[in-house]
Design a protein around this motif. Structure first.
Motif, mmCIF file in Angstrom:
data_model
loop_
_atom_site.group_PDB
_atom_site.id
_atom_site.type_symbol
_atom_site.label_atom_id
_atom_site.label_comp_id
_atom_site.label_asym_id
_atom_site.label_seq_id
_atom_site.Cartn_x
_atom_site.Cartn_y
_atom_site.Cartn_z
ATOM 1 N N PHE A 118 1.022 -1.422 -0.052
ATOM 2 C CA PHE A 118 -0.056 -0.068 0.117
ATOM 3 C C PHE A 118 0.600 1.379 -0.120
ATOM 4 O O PHE A 118 1.803 1.303 0.803
ATOM 5 C CB PHE A 118 -0.951 0.113 1.356
ATOM 6 C CG PHE A 118 -1.931 -1.068 1.254
ATOM 7 C CD1 PHE A 118 -3.169 -1.001 0.381
ATOM 8 C CD2 PHE A 118 -1.743 -2.271 2.186
ATOM 9 C CE1 PHE A 118 -3.850 -2.009 0.473
ATOM 10 C CE2 PHE A 118 -2.704 -3.277 1.951
ATOM 11 C CZ PHE A 118 -3.752 -3.243 1.101
ATOM 12 N N LEU A 119 0.659 2.160 -0.855
ATOM 13 C CA LEU A 119 1.293 3.406 -1.219
ATOM 14 C C LEU A 119 0.671 4.643 -0.433
ATOM 15 O O LEU A 119 -0.439 4.738 -0.725
ATOM 16 C CB LEU A 119 1.679 3.683 -2.506
ATOM 17 C CG LEU A 119 2.197 2.489 -3.368
ATOM 18 C CD1 LEU A 119 2.088 2.726 -4.724
ATOM 19 C CD2 LEU A 119 3.438 1.817 -2.757
ATOM 20 N N LEU A 120 1.514 5.296 0.296
ATOM 21 C CA LEU A 120 1.104 6.673 0.921
ATOM 22 C C LEU A 120 2.029 7.776 1.069
ATOM 23 O O LEU A 120 3.286 7.326 1.024
ATOM 24 C CB LEU A 120 0.359 6.304 2.428
ATOM 25 C CG LEU A 120 -0.687 5.469 2.659
ATOM 26 C CD1 LEU A 120 -0.387 4.060 3.152
ATOM 27 C CD2 LEU A 120 -1.577 6.060 3.735
ATOM 28 N N GLY A 121 1.374 8.991 1.127
ATOM 29 C CA GLY A 121 2.382 9.993 1.178
ATOM 30 C C GLY A 121 2.341 10.396 2.627
ATOM 31 O O GLY A 121 1.965 9.531 3.745
ATOM 32 N N TRP A 122 2.859 11.776 3.355
ATOM 33 C CA TRP A 122 2.942 12.162 4.574
ATOM 34 C C TRP A 122 1.616 12.999 4.676
ATOM 35 O O TRP A 122 1.306 13.881 4.099
ATOM 36 C CB TRP A 122 4.246 12.904 4.905
ATOM 37 C CG TRP A 122 4.319 13.194 6.280
ATOM 38 C CD1 TRP A 122 4.228 14.697 6.485
ATOM 39 C CD2 TRP A 122 4.619 12.509 7.494
ATOM 40 N NE1 TRP A 122 4.565 14.650 7.893
ATOM 41 C CE2 TRP A 122 4.681 13.515 8.468
ATOM 42 C CE3 TRP A 122 4.716 11.172 7.553
ATOM 43 C CZ2 TRP A 122 4.792 13.015 9.878
ATOM 44 C CZ3 TRP A 122 4.850 10.764 8.851
ATOM 45 C CH2 TRP A 122 5.184 11.600 10.077
ATOM 46 N N ASN A 123 0.862 12.631 5.854
ATOM 47 C CA ASN A 123 -0.409 13.452 6.155
ATOM 48 C C ASN A 123 0.184 14.752 7.161
ATOM 49 O O ASN A 123 0.722 14.374 8.117
ATOM 50 C CB ASN A 123 -1.279 12.520 6.835
ATOM 51 C CG ASN A 123 -2.780 13.112 6.510
ATOM 52 O OD1 ASN A 123 -3.274 14.077 7.402
ATOM 53 N ND2 ASN A 123 -3.585 12.327 5.888
ATOM 54 N N THR A 124 -1.014 15.514 6.975
ATOM 55 C CA THR A 124 -0.500 16.785 7.895
ATOM 56 C C THR A 124 -1.035 16.573 9.310
ATOM 57 O O THR A 124 -1.000 17.454 10.045
ATOM 58 C CB THR A 124 -1.165 17.859 7.190
ATOM 59 O OG1 THR A 124 -2.620 17.854 6.946
ATOM 60 C CG2 THR A 124 -0.329 18.531 5.849
ATOM 61 N N ASP A 125 -1.947 15.408 9.323
ATOM 62 C CA ASP A 125 -2.413 15.231 10.516
ATOM 63 C C ASP A 125 -1.641 14.085 11.120
ATOM 64 O O ASP A 125 -1.428 12.999 10.588
ATOM 65 C CB ASP A 125 -3.971 14.591 10.437
ATOM 66 C CG ASP A 125 -4.585 14.247 11.734
ATOM 67 O OD1 ASP A 125 -3.931 14.044 12.779
ATOM 68 O OD2 ASP A 125 -5.684 14.555 11.863
ATOM 69 N N ALA A 126 -1.061 14.432 12.547
ATOM 70 C CA ALA A 126 0.190 13.628 13.135
ATOM 71 C C ALA A 126 -0.761 12.361 13.498
ATOM 72 O O ALA A 126 -0.036 11.360 13.743
ATOM 73 C CB ALA A 126 0.859 14.585 14.157
ATOM 74 N N VAL A 127 -1.906 12.473 13.908
ATOM 75 C CA VAL A 127 -2.812 11.227 14.543
ATOM 76 C C VAL A 127 -2.874 10.342 13.494
ATOM 77 O O VAL A 127 -2.845 8.963 13.691
ATOM 78 C CB VAL A 127 -4.037 11.660 15.008
ATOM 79 C CG1 VAL A 127 -4.746 10.453 15.518
ATOM 80 C CG2 VAL A 127 -4.004 12.639 16.404
ATOM 81 N N LEU A 128 -3.183 10.639 12.163
ATOM 82 C CA LEU A 128 -3.284 9.813 11.154
ATOM 83 C C LEU A 128 -2.121 9.005 10.703
ATOM 84 O O LEU A 128 -1.963 7.955 10.400
ATOM 85 C CB LEU A 128 -3.841 10.533 10.015
ATOM 86 C CG LEU A 128 -5.328 10.927 10.019
ATOM 87 C CD1 LEU A 128 -5.923 11.560 8.812
ATOM 88 C CD2 LEU A 128 -6.134 9.763 10.250
ATOM 89 N N ASN A 129 -0.859 9.779 10.702
ATOM 90 C CA ASN A 129 0.471 9.048 10.525
ATOM 91 C C ASN A 129 0.601 8.512 11.560
ATOM 92 O O ASN A 129 1.379 7.167 11.354
ATOM 93 C CB ASN A 129 1.523 10.288 10.626
ATOM 94 C CG ASN A 129 1.264 11.312 9.559
ATOM 95 O OD1 ASN A 129 1.176 10.971 8.362
ATOM 96 N ND2 ASN A 129 1.779 12.323 9.532
ATOM 97 N N GLN A 130 0.543 8.354 12.853
ATOM 98 C CA GLN A 130 0.723 7.521 13.978
ATOM 99 C C GLN A 130 0.093 6.166 13.862
ATOM 100 O O GLN A 130 0.518 5.220 14.017
ATOM 101 C CB GLN A 130 0.245 8.152 15.361
ATOM 102 C CG GLN A 130 0.998 7.060 16.605
ATOM 103 C CD GLN A 130 0.707 8.018 17.755
ATOM 104 O OE1 GLN A 130 -0.080 9.142 17.873
ATOM 105 N NE2 GLN A 130 0.917 7.426 18.777
ATOM 106 N N MET A 131 -1.336 6.627 13.150
ATOM 107 C CA MET A 131 -2.376 5.270 12.955
ATOM 108 C C MET A 131 -1.740 4.389 11.946
ATOM 109 O O MET A 131 -1.672 2.998 11.965
ATOM 110 C CB MET A 131 -3.685 5.693 12.803
ATOM 111 C CG MET A 131 -3.859 6.472 14.092
ATOM 112 S SD MET A 131 -5.957 7.052 13.448
ATOM 113 C CE MET A 131 -6.916 5.634 13.157
#
Length: 328
Positions: A118-131
């Motif tokens: 699965f391919l993703l970039g970096w999210n501006t929401d730190a909580v989503l990045n942590q999840m």
């Protein structure tokens, strides 16, 4: 009384003496030689390996992003027949989990090795990045680079996937790029299209081929400014909802992208790179880039179907798996 000429002569001598004294204390004594030395201009000689060719081929898109979540050892002990790259976003956990439990299950085929990434970039929401980080630690099937995850960066997401294959899984035979709302009929993809018992193809690219041109309406989702792409037609390209290519093409497209002006329309951009490479995509009507009403017999004939929810994915997969004995 001294004459005017004598005074003028003395004044001149004093001025020169003062100037020389000033120069002697304002310059290093080791370089002062009693007169004003004009420094030589330093001539920088070009390096022997700099050529006009090198200058012309400096990357337009150097892709300097870094992996912040990676699975570099996923191909160390195996040579996968197929790597599936799935473009997704942080909030689509249900879609990713549905894929893991249905057509994207890496253990679906006992005799064929499949990898799902699965391919993703970096999210501006730190909580989503942590999840996503926690999800990665559980499933080990997520790759993330540090560009902002957005619609306009979908091209970067695909290039990241191609880079990953070329770097960490170069011996794979085939690659599929698709999205998280796509249902894939794996039997048709593996046995009817790719045919593991046949000789692997090279410079191969297939999907639903589109022949179109740029949309100049600024209100459109697919708006393309004329100064970004002045041509009236796009080269043939495969719908980004799903396309398949031989693994050697991953590195070819990625390296070509470094010298190709970036476009935010991911599938069009891949088509531009293919044109530079002299690779023409093959049309395959099994790749559907639209929503198709479910019918067991209809879905048995296709490779991809668009706009499928996680709930529908489970229902379709279970239906097709449990009713293989039924004839259409």
């Amino acid at each position: 009384m001294p004459s005017k000429v004598s005074c003028l002569y003395l004044l001149t001598v004093v001025c020169w003496a003062s100037a020389l004294w000033y120069l002697s204390i304002s310059r290093p004594t080791s370089t002062y030689v009693g007169h004003m030395a004009v420094p030589k201009r330093r001539i920088v000689k070009p390096s022997k390996n700099i050529t006009f060719t090198n200058i012309r081929t400096r990357p337009l898109n150097p892709h300097t992003f870094e992996f912040i979540i990676n699975e570099p050892k996923k191909c160390e002990s195996i040579t996968p027949f197929l790597v599936i790259l799935i473009s997704t976003t942080h909030k689509e956990f249900d879609a990713r989990q549905a894929i893991r439990e249905t057509w994207g299950d890496e253990n679906t085929f006992s005799d064929i090795r499949i990898l799902t990434i699965f391919l993703l970039g970096w999210n501006t929401d730190a909580v989503l990045n942590q999840m996503v980080e926690q999800e990665s630690q559980i499933f080990h099937d997520i790759v993330v680079e540090n560009f902002i995850d957005s619609y306009h960066n979908l091209t970067l997401k695909t290039l990241m996937g191609l880079r990953w294959v070329a770097t960490f899984c170069p011996k794979a035979q085939y690659v599929m790029k698709t999205d998280s709302d796509i249902f894939v009929n794996m039997d048709n993809l593996i046995y009817k299209l790719l045919k593991p018992t046949t000789k692997p193809r090279r410079r191969y690219f297939t999907g639903y081929v589109i022949y179109g041109g740029p949309i100049r309406d600024m209100r459109s989702k697919w708006y393309m400014p004329r100064d970004v792409y002045p041509e009236s037609k796009y080269p043939p390209f495969c719908s980004g909802t799903g396309y398949v290519f031989s693994a050697d093409v991953a590195e070819l497209i990625y390296k070509t992208s470094l010298h190709t002006r970036l476009l935010h329309l991911e599938d069009v951009y891949v088509g531009l790179c293919l044109r530079k490479l002299g690779i023409h995509p093959y049309q395959n009507n099994g790749f559907n880039h639209w929503k198709m009403a479910y019918s067991l017999c209809r879905y048995r004939r296709v490779i991809t179907v668009h706009q499928i929810s996680p709930e529908e994915m489970h229902r379709i997969w279970n239906d097709m798996s449990s009713k293989k004995h039924l004839r259409c």
